[in-house]
Each structure stands twice: as C-alpha cells, then as structure tokens.
Motif scaffolding. Structure first.
Motif, PDB file in Angstrom:
ATOM      1  N   LYS A 167       0.942  -1.152   0.001  1.00  0.00           N
ATOM      2  CA  LYS A 167      -0.074   0.077  -0.078  1.00  0.00           C
ATOM      3  C   LYS A 167       0.989   1.404  -0.093  1.00  0.00           C
ATOM      4  O   LYS A 167       0.562   2.137  -0.837  1.00  0.00           O
ATOM      5  N   THR A 168       1.956   1.190   0.901  1.00  0.00           N
ATOM      6  CA  THR A 168       2.893   2.302   0.832  1.00  0.00           C
ATOM      7  C   THR A 168       3.436   2.736  -0.415  1.00  0.00           C
ATOM      8  O   THR A 168       3.548   3.761  -0.970  1.00  0.00           O
ATOM      9  N   ARG A 169       3.936   1.486  -1.076  1.00  0.00           N
ATOM     10  CA  ARG A 169       4.682   1.824  -2.237  1.00  0.00           C
ATOM     11  C   ARG A 169       3.524   2.241  -3.561  1.00  0.00           C
ATOM     12  O   ARG A 169       3.982   3.154  -4.338  1.00  0.00           O
ATOM     13  N   ARG A 170       2.253   1.949  -3.410  1.00  0.00           N
ATOM     14  CA  ARG A 170       1.270   2.605  -4.265  1.00  0.00           C
ATOM     15  C   ARG A 170       1.363   4.145  -3.998  1.00  0.00           C
ATOM     16  O   ARG A 170       0.948   4.906  -4.942  1.00  0.00           O
ATOM     17  N   MET A 171       1.000   4.391  -2.804  1.00  0.00           N
ATOM     18  CA  MET A 171       0.806   5.857  -2.271  1.00  0.00           C
ATOM     19  C   MET A 171       2.109   6.547  -2.800  1.00  0.00           C
ATOM     20  O   MET A 171       2.029   7.857  -3.143  1.00  0.00           O
ATOM     21  N   GLY A 179       3.880  15.320  -7.326  1.00  0.00           N
ATOM     22  CA  GLY A 179       4.552  16.504  -6.332  1.00  0.00           C
ATOM     23  C   GLY A 179       6.088  16.129  -6.443  1.00  0.00           C
ATOM     24  O   GLY A 179       6.369  15.202  -7.147  1.00  0.00           O
ATOM     25  N   PRO A 180       6.542  16.970  -5.907  1.00  0.00           N
ATOM     26  CA  PRO A 180       8.015  17.016  -6.020  1.00  0.00           C
ATOM     27  C   PRO A 180       8.756  15.757  -5.215  1.00  0.00           C
ATOM     28  O   PRO A 180       8.004  15.013  -4.211  1.00  0.00           O
ATOM     29  N   TYR A 181       9.801  15.122  -5.824  1.00  0.00           N
ATOM     30  CA  TYR A 181      10.412  14.100  -5.143  1.00  0.00           C
ATOM     31  C   TYR A 181      10.844  14.168  -4.085  1.00  0.00           C
ATOM     32  O   TYR A 181      10.687  13.123  -3.013  1.00  0.00           O
ATOM     33  N   GLY A 182      11.091  15.434  -3.562  1.00  0.00           N
ATOM     34  CA  GLY A 182      11.613  15.368  -2.180  1.00  0.00           C
ATOM     35  C   GLY A 182      10.515  15.078  -0.892  1.00  0.00           C
ATOM     36  O   GLY A 182      10.711  14.937   0.337  1.00  0.00           O
ATOM     37  N   THR A 183       9.460  15.093  -1.415  1.00  0.00           N
ATOM     38  CA  THR A 183       8.426  14.440  -0.347  1.00  0.00           C
ATOM     39  C   THR A 183       8.064  13.149  -0.119  1.00  0.00           C
ATOM     40  O   THR A 183       7.722  12.788   1.075  1.00  0.00           O
ATOM     41  N   VAL A 184       8.591  12.514  -1.181  1.00  0.00           N
ATOM     42  CA  VAL A 184       8.486  10.924  -0.773  1.00  0.00           C
ATOM     43  C   VAL A 184       9.115  10.346   0.321  1.00  0.00           C
ATOM     44  O   VAL A 184       8.426   9.639   1.188  1.00  0.00           O
ATOM     45  N   PRO A 185      10.648  10.805   0.857  1.00  0.00           N
ATOM     46  CA  PRO A 185      11.076  10.327   1.905  1.00  0.00           C
ATOM     47  C   PRO A 185      10.428  10.501   3.171  1.00  0.00           C
ATOM     48  O   PRO A 185       9.992   9.667   3.954  1.00  0.00           O
ATOM     49  N   LYS A 190       7.079   8.815   7.878  1.00  0.00           N
ATOM     50  CA  LYS A 190       5.806   9.219   8.561  1.00  0.00           C
ATOM     51  C   LYS A 190       5.018   7.813   8.550  1.00  0.00           C
ATOM     52  O   LYS A 190       4.630   7.357   9.428  1.00  0.00           O
ATOM     53  N   ARG A 191       4.825   7.211   7.512  1.00  0.00           N
ATOM     54  CA  ARG A 191       4.073   6.048   7.258  1.00  0.00           C
ATOM     55  C   ARG A 191       4.647   4.828   8.123  1.00  0.00           C
ATOM     56  O   ARG A 191       4.122   4.240   8.931  1.00  0.00           O
ATOM     57  N   GLU A 192       5.787   4.799   8.141  1.00  0.00           N
ATOM     58  CA  GLU A 192       6.259   3.792   8.852  1.00  0.00           C
ATOM     59  C   GLU A 192       6.506   3.926  10.361  1.00  0.00           C
ATOM     60  O   GLU A 192       6.180   3.047  11.214  1.00  0.00           O
ATOM     61  N   ASP A 193       6.676   5.068  10.719  1.00  0.00           N
ATOM     62  CA  ASP A 193       6.501   5.492  12.128  1.00  0.00           C
ATOM     63  C   ASP A 193       5.158   5.282  12.592  1.00  0.00           C
ATOM     64  O   ASP A 193       4.968   4.809  13.628  1.00  0.00           O
ATOM     65  N   ASP A 194       4.099   5.653  11.749  1.00  0.00           N
ATOM     66  CA  ASP A 194       2.658   5.494  12.280  1.00  0.00           C
ATOM     67  C   ASP A 194       2.442   3.919  12.439  1.00  0.00           C
ATOM     68  O   ASP A 194       1.790   3.710  13.561  1.00  0.00           O
ATOM     69  N   THR A 195       2.848   3.133  11.512  1.00  0.00           N
ATOM     70  CA  THR A 195       2.662   1.800  11.613  1.00  0.00           C
ATOM     71  C   THR A 195       3.368   1.038  13.109  1.00  0.00           C
ATOM     72  O   THR A 195       2.815   0.234  13.533  1.00  0.00           O
ATOM     73  N   ARG A 196       4.486   1.574  13.284  1.00  0.00           N
ATOM     74  CA  ARG A 196       5.128   1.122  14.412  1.00  0.00           C
ATOM     75  C   ARG A 196       4.614   1.509  15.577  1.00  0.00           C
ATOM     76  O   ARG A 196       4.502   0.693  16.716  1.00  0.00           O
ATOM     77  N   THR A 197       3.780   2.744  15.607  1.00  0.00           N
ATOM     78  CA  THR A 197       3.418   3.368  16.711  1.00  0.00           C
ATOM     79  C   THR A 197       2.113   2.523  16.982  1.00  0.00           C
ATOM     80  O   THR A 197       1.739   2.103  18.386  1.00  0.00           O
ATOM     81  N   LYS A 198       1.399   2.233  15.941  1.00  0.00           N
ATOM     82  CA  LYS A 198       0.179   1.549  16.200  1.00  0.00           C
ATOM     83  C   LYS A 198       0.117  -0.083  16.939  1.00  0.00           C
ATOM     84  O   LYS A 198      -0.387  -0.497  17.548  1.00  0.00           O
ATOM     85  N   LEU A 199       1.582  -0.480  16.218  1.00  0.00           N
ATOM     86  CA  LEU A 199       1.697  -1.858  16.370  1.00  0.00           C
ATOM     87  C   LEU A 199       2.079  -1.839  18.213  1.00  0.00           C
ATOM     88  O   LEU A 199       1.815  -2.723  18.938  1.00  0.00           O
ATOM     89  N   GLN A 200       3.013  -0.822  18.519  1.00  0.00           N
ATOM     90  CA  GLN A 200       3.323  -0.899  19.960  1.00  0.00           C
ATOM     91  C   GLN A 200       2.146  -0.687  20.501  1.00  0.00           C
ATOM     92  O   GLN A 200       1.961  -1.376  21.704  1.00  0.00           O
ATOM     93  N   ASP A 201       0.966   0.068  20.303  1.00  0.00           N
ATOM     94  CA  ASP A 201      -0.181   0.224  21.097  1.00  0.00           C
ATOM     95  C   ASP A 201      -0.757  -0.937  21.158  1.00  0.00           C
ATOM     96  O   ASP A 201      -1.478  -1.408  22.381  1.00  0.00           O
ATOM     97  N   ILE A 202      -0.819  -1.696  20.449  1.00  0.00           N
ATOM     98  CA  ILE A 202      -1.587  -3.512  20.317  1.00  0.00           C
ATOM     99  C   ILE A 202      -0.672  -4.201  21.386  1.00  0.00           C
ATOM    100  O   ILE A 202      -1.264  -4.760  22.223  1.00  0.00           O
ATOM    101  N   MET A 203       0.535  -4.307  20.963  1.00  0.00           N
ATOM    102  CA  MET A 203       1.430  -5.018  21.817  1.00  0.00           C
ATOM    103  C   MET A 203       1.468  -4.839  23.197  1.00  0.00           C
ATOM    104  O   MET A 203       1.728  -5.950  23.893  1.00  0.00           O
ATOM    105  N   ARG A 204       1.514  -3.792  23.577  1.00  0.00           N
ATOM    106  CA  ARG A 204       1.640  -3.335  25.033  1.00  0.00           C
ATOM    107  C   ARG A 204       0.541  -3.761  26.169  1.00  0.00           C
ATOM    108  O   ARG A 204       0.565  -3.981  27.383  1.00  0.00           O
TER     109      ARG A 204
END
Length: 242
Positions: A167-171, A179-185, A190-204
């Motif tokens: 899903k991330t790669r499609r987005m 848009g400018p290529y500089g927005t991709v990184p 942010k996408r990965e950080d959000d996923t990590r945070t959500k997973l931590q919230d579940i696992m704790r």
C-alpha cells in the motif's frame, strides 16, 4: 469464558515414583500441565492481537495471515516456556523438602511449615498461590516477547511493515507523479513511524489481555483467575504423585 482442562490424558502415561517431595516426574508433569492448560488462553489472546493488526493494515489480511506475523513470538514462547515455568514454581516458591539448613522444623512435614514445602500436599494447600505463580510467569513471558527490543518483536514488526509496504509503495508512486520527489522520503518515514506506533499500542496490552481472558484482577494474588484456575482437575493430578 471458562477454558477446559486441556491437559486431559496427556500426562496419564506418567508413572509417579515414591518421593518425599515433588521431584522428577512430579516437577515435569505439573510444569507441563500448566503450560498445556495455558495453550487455549494464549491462542485466544493471539487471535485478538491478530485481528487488531489486520484492522490497522490497509489490505485487512485474514486471521490466518495476521497470525503468521505473530509466529516469532509464539515460537520463542514455546521454546523457552518450560524452563521459566519450572523455575517460577520449583524452587522459587516451593522448596522441595520442608527443611531449614537440612533439618525439619518442628511439626514438619506439614504445608504450613516456615519453609514452603514442595510436596504435592503443599502444592494443593497453596493452590491459590500456585495458580498465580503460573499465570504471572505466563503473562511476564508473553509481555516480554511482545515488547519493542526483543528479537521476536523485531521480527513481528518487520513482517507488519512488509505487509503494509504494498500500500505504501502505491501511495509513493502517486506522490512521485503529482508532487516534488523530495516529499517521498518524509512521507515514507511518517508512514512507517505511524505503523510502528500502532503496533506498539496493540502489543503493550498483551499481558492485560491475558489477565482479562483469565478473569483475573490486577491486584489479585490468590484464589482469582476464575477462567484459568483448573483447580479441581489440577489438584487431583498433583495428588496423584506420592
């Protein structure tokens, strides 16, 4: 919910030998009985976790797929559970023969002697405490594996990030076209950080989920855990050893 006595006939083949305390086959049998009984509650908790992971992923994978993401935690638990459980029961609380400095205290052997006996009778006498020892060890072990930093958690996190990757790669491709290529990184980070945070919230919450599944309370120490007690069957099994 009340989980059945799943150890059933699994340990019926054990032939107890005459011992003055819970030793040998007695220790192995009782440890394995608790581990086996906790199979169903743990499976219930892991199914709950898998459903939450599925809900957080864009593709909403099925339960079996989401459960596979958790396999490193289950494998690590199964590999290490026996040693931790045996140590928590024997000798961390139940100390073999009822002795102090090699001498039986007055009135021993009896279940209320100053040193907590490791005899089958003592295990039954203190069963309210024993059930919490088994529960607390199981909860501690699972929560440790489900905490960021453990090898098992790192593998689970990577599997979830990989599942989210399509899903991330499609987005990202949409960003690159519009848009400018500089927005991709920054978007990817942010996408990965959000996923990590959500997973931590579940696992704790894994430990709390097990507590709820077992019908316990946070301040309980004895005679609780109505759905993870197995008291009648376990007492009968314990007393099958001399």
């Amino acid at each position: 919910m009340r989980f059945g006595n799943v150890f059933g006939l699994l340990f019926a083949a054990l032939v107890p030998v005459t011992v003055s305390a819970c030793e040998g086959d007695c220790i192995v049998g009782i440890t394995n009985a608790f581990l086996t009984n906790y199979t169903s509650p743990i499976e219930f908790v892991m199914d709950n976790v898998a459903k939450q992971i599925s809900n957080m992923l864009p593709a909403h994978p099925g339960l079996e797929t989401s459960r596979n993401y958790l396999r490193p935690i289950l494998d690590s638990y199964e590999n290490d559970a026996y040693n931790g459980m045996e140590t928590a029961i024997f000798p961390s609380y139940f100390h073999g023969k009822c002795q102090q400095d090699g001498v039986d205290p007055p009135g021993c052997p009896n279940p209320d002697c100053p040193v907590v006996c490791g005899t089958p009778g003592s295990l039954v006498h203190f069963y309210g405490k024993l059930r919490y020892i088994a529960f607390n060890q199981t909860r501690y072990h699972l929560q440790t594996l489900a905490t960021p930093g453990s090898d098992a958690y790192k593998q689970v996190e990577q599997a979830v990030l990989d599942a989210d990757g399509a899903k991330t790669r499609r987005m990202i491709r949409i960003y690159e076209r519009s848009g400018p290529y500089g927005t991709v990184p920054s978007f990817l980070t942010k996408r990965e950080d959000d996923t990590r945070t959500k997973l931590q919230d579940i696992m704790r919450n894994v430990g709390s989920m097990l507590l709820q599944t077992c019908g316990g309370s946070e301040d309980g120490e004895t005679n609780g855990l109505a759905d993870c007690s197995w008291e009648k069957a376990m007492k009968e099994y314990i007393l099958s050893f001399p």
